[in-house]
Design an enzyme around this catalytic site. Structure first.
Site, mmCIF file in Angstrom:
data_model
loop_
_atom_site.group_PDB
_atom_site.id
_atom_site.type_symbol
_atom_site.label_atom_id
_atom_site.label_comp_id
_atom_site.label_asym_id
_atom_site.label_seq_id
_atom_site.Cartn_x
_atom_site.Cartn_y
_atom_site.Cartn_z
ATOM 1 N N HIS A 280 0.529 -0.910 -0.108
ATOM 2 C CA HIS A 280 0.072 -0.272 -0.043
ATOM 3 C C HIS A 280 0.748 1.661 0.283
ATOM 4 O O HIS A 280 0.833 2.498 -0.822
ATOM 5 C CB HIS A 280 -1.209 -0.229 1.250
ATOM 6 C CG HIS A 280 -1.599 1.606 1.749
ATOM 7 N ND1 HIS A 280 -2.968 1.294 0.995
ATOM 8 C CD2 HIS A 280 -1.489 2.728 2.082
ATOM 9 C CE1 HIS A 280 -3.362 2.932 0.967
ATOM 10 N NE2 HIS A 280 -2.266 3.064 1.979
ATOM 11 N N GLU A 281 2.162 1.484 0.782
ATOM 12 C CA GLU A 281 2.831 2.721 1.134
ATOM 13 C C GLU A 281 3.397 2.459 -0.181
ATOM 14 O O GLU A 281 3.932 3.933 -0.684
ATOM 15 C CB GLU A 281 3.525 2.388 2.362
ATOM 16 C CG GLU A 281 3.228 1.923 3.350
ATOM 17 C CD GLU A 281 2.163 3.751 4.038
ATOM 18 O OE1 GLU A 281 2.419 4.429 3.031
ATOM 19 O OE2 GLU A 281 1.153 3.616 4.616
ATOM 20 N N HIS A 284 1.550 4.415 -3.322
ATOM 21 C CA HIS A 284 1.955 6.094 -2.547
ATOM 22 C C HIS A 284 2.759 6.306 -3.369
ATOM 23 O O HIS A 284 2.498 7.345 -4.709
ATOM 24 C CB HIS A 284 1.805 5.875 -1.790
ATOM 25 C CG HIS A 284 0.861 6.210 -0.911
ATOM 26 N ND1 HIS A 284 -0.435 6.928 -1.045
ATOM 27 C CD2 HIS A 284 0.010 5.918 0.206
ATOM 28 C CE1 HIS A 284 -1.400 6.750 -0.259
ATOM 29 N NE2 HIS A 284 -0.909 5.834 1.025
ATOM 30 N N GLU A 358 -5.819 7.224 -1.391
ATOM 31 C CA GLU A 358 -5.780 5.469 -0.116
ATOM 32 C C GLU A 358 -6.088 4.639 -1.282
ATOM 33 O O GLU A 358 -6.114 3.796 -1.378
ATOM 34 C CB GLU A 358 -6.354 6.280 0.735
ATOM 35 C CG GLU A 358 -5.625 7.514 1.981
ATOM 36 C CD GLU A 358 -4.242 6.714 2.457
ATOM 37 O OE1 GLU A 358 -4.476 5.564 2.184
ATOM 38 O OE2 GLU A 358 -3.225 7.353 2.203
ATOM 39 N N ASP A 362 -4.417 1.437 -1.947
ATOM 40 C CA ASP A 362 -5.000 0.235 -2.394
ATOM 41 C C ASP A 362 -5.294 -0.832 -3.462
ATOM 42 O O ASP A 362 -4.468 -2.102 -3.382
ATOM 43 C CB ASP A 362 -6.364 0.084 -1.391
ATOM 44 C CG ASP A 362 -6.941 0.217 0.249
ATOM 45 O OD1 ASP A 362 -5.579 0.239 0.819
ATOM 46 O OD2 ASP A 362 -7.501 0.942 0.690
#
Length: 418
Positions: A280-281, A284, A358, A362
């Site tokens: 997930h990070e 970004h 976000e 995801d």
């Protein structure tokens, strides 16, 4: 005089409108959480017990109460600094030392920063040793708290005062377009700090050890290879010395990027869940959210300096906010103090953009790791961090940078491939 009165009226209107909106949204959120306190949402009933759900509700409600109290204190303090004559008095005190104009400005900021630190101590102490302690999250000792505060002060002085000195010099020496040069200087300085933070600044407050060999590291390295992400190391931070909350992040840029896991995260999640959180990070980063955020920050900073460039020469800006004696250093501090009052309405726009990011992160995680593992990891994090599962929808849309738990899990479930 009429312009100054108009500024005062506008300031009070925006200030009290901001306070009323904050209070209204806080009350909505508190009532919504309280109304759902005795029932775990069906989606989470298998993973979250009623006791855990009620703890999260009580923790959220307590934070709302504390926030409302200190928001009121901050409102009073802002009025004292501005219309109450606080900035004017501080300026006179700094000038009483008969220093050069530039050194007077630096001293002016130094005294302000010290006063602000002292005024903010009660909230910091209460939040750490009362609120966080009450719900079992605080691991900070008084010794650690004091050491952190002293380190923060020294770091603020070492980094902050040269920056303030340079900006005040630019404002005084570089003519009508000083604000352009000040913006360029501050932008470059921010990039230097971002570069230096993981290697030189963060280690002053926490210990960072390399991620140990084992299944977690194997999963993480495989994910990095799969996504083509290059970092300057995988580290575990001793977050547990201050709090039991868990998280993960990467910091820095270029070849100085580091991936950091809280030790609490490693302890509470399985290897697959750790990899899913990291995915997930990484989402970004791969979706350019970090770059977009930096570009947005630079653009807003440019606009802010342009506005300050105009206001610094506009007497009603000073007198309308309670300052009788205009000066360069007063203009800078006053702008920093009141700008948030006038830009409060941008919060929901920023939150909306963040929630979009976000969802995109995801989606990236579901493509390169396990969406199911990310769901179970998130539920564990909601539980261990006592994050409410039932925030008020209106409050969440206005403030929250992350989608509510139910919305986010449902989105992740839609990404699971059979």
């Amino acid at each position: 005089m009429q312009a100054a009165e108009a500024v005062t009226k506008a300031f009070l209107f925006f200030l009290f409108s901001k306070s009323l909106i904050e209070s209204y949204l806080d009350n909505r959120n508190r009532k919504h959480i309280l109304a759902n306190r005795n029932s775990v949402p069906e989606k989470f009933s298998g993973q979250i017990t009623l006791e855990d759900h009620q703890k999260a509700a009580d923790y959220s409600i307590e934070k709302i109460k504390v926030s409302k109290f200190f928001n009121f204190i901050e409102l009073v303090i802002l009025l004292i600094w501005t219309l109450g004559g606080g900035i004017e008095a501080l300026d006179k005190l700094a000038k009483s030392f008969d220093l050069s104009e530039l050194n007077t400005g630096v001293l002016f900021f130094a005294i302000y920063m010290l006063i602000s630190l002292l005024l903010g101590l009660p909230q910091s102490i209460y939040s750490t040793f009362v609120l966080e302690e009450k719900f079992g999250f605080n691991k900070t000792t008084p010794k650690t708290f004091i050491i952190d505060m002293v380190k923060g002060m020294l770091l603020g002085a070492i980094i902050g005062f040269p920056i303030i000195y340079a900006i005040l010099w630019i404002m005084n020496a570089l003519g009508d377009y000083w604000w352009t040069y000040a913006w360029i200087f501050l932008t470059l300085t921010q990039f230097v700090i971002i570069w230096a933070y993981p290697r030189f600044i963060a280690p002053l407050f926490n210990k960072f050890s390399e991620l140990e060999e084992g299944e977690v590291k194997d999963k993480v390295v495989a994910l990095l290879d799969k996504t083509g992400f290059e970092s300057n190391g995988l580290f575990v931070m001793d977050a547990s010395i201050r709090s039991s909350h868990g998280n993960a992040y990467f910091t820095g840029f270029g070849k100085n990027k580091r991936i950091v896991f809280f030790d609490t995260l490693i302890k509470n999640l399985s290897p697959d869940e750790v990899a899913a959180v990291l995915a997930h990070e990484l989402g970004h980063f791969k979706k350019k959210h970090i770059v977009k955020g930096l570009v947005k920050s630079v653009v807003l900073s440019f606009i802010g300096f342009a506005v300050l460039g105009f206001l610094a020469d506009w007497t009603p800006f000073f007198t309308g906010h309670g300052v009788a004696t205009p000066s360069i250093h007063v203009a800078l501090l006053l702008f920093m103090m009141v700008s948030g009052v006038y830009t409060f309405g941008l919060i929901p726009l920023n939150a909306m953009t963040s929630r979009k990011y976000e969802f995109e992160a995801d989606e990236f995680a579901s493509q390169h790791a396990s969406a199911k593992s990310l769901i179970t990891a998130l539920v564990k994090l909601y539980k261990h961090n006592a994050s409410t599962l039932t925030p008020d929808p209106g409050y969440s849309k206005f403030y929250h940078s992350h989608p509510p738990a139910l919305v986010r899990v449902q989105h992740l479930e839609s990404l699971i491939k059979d």
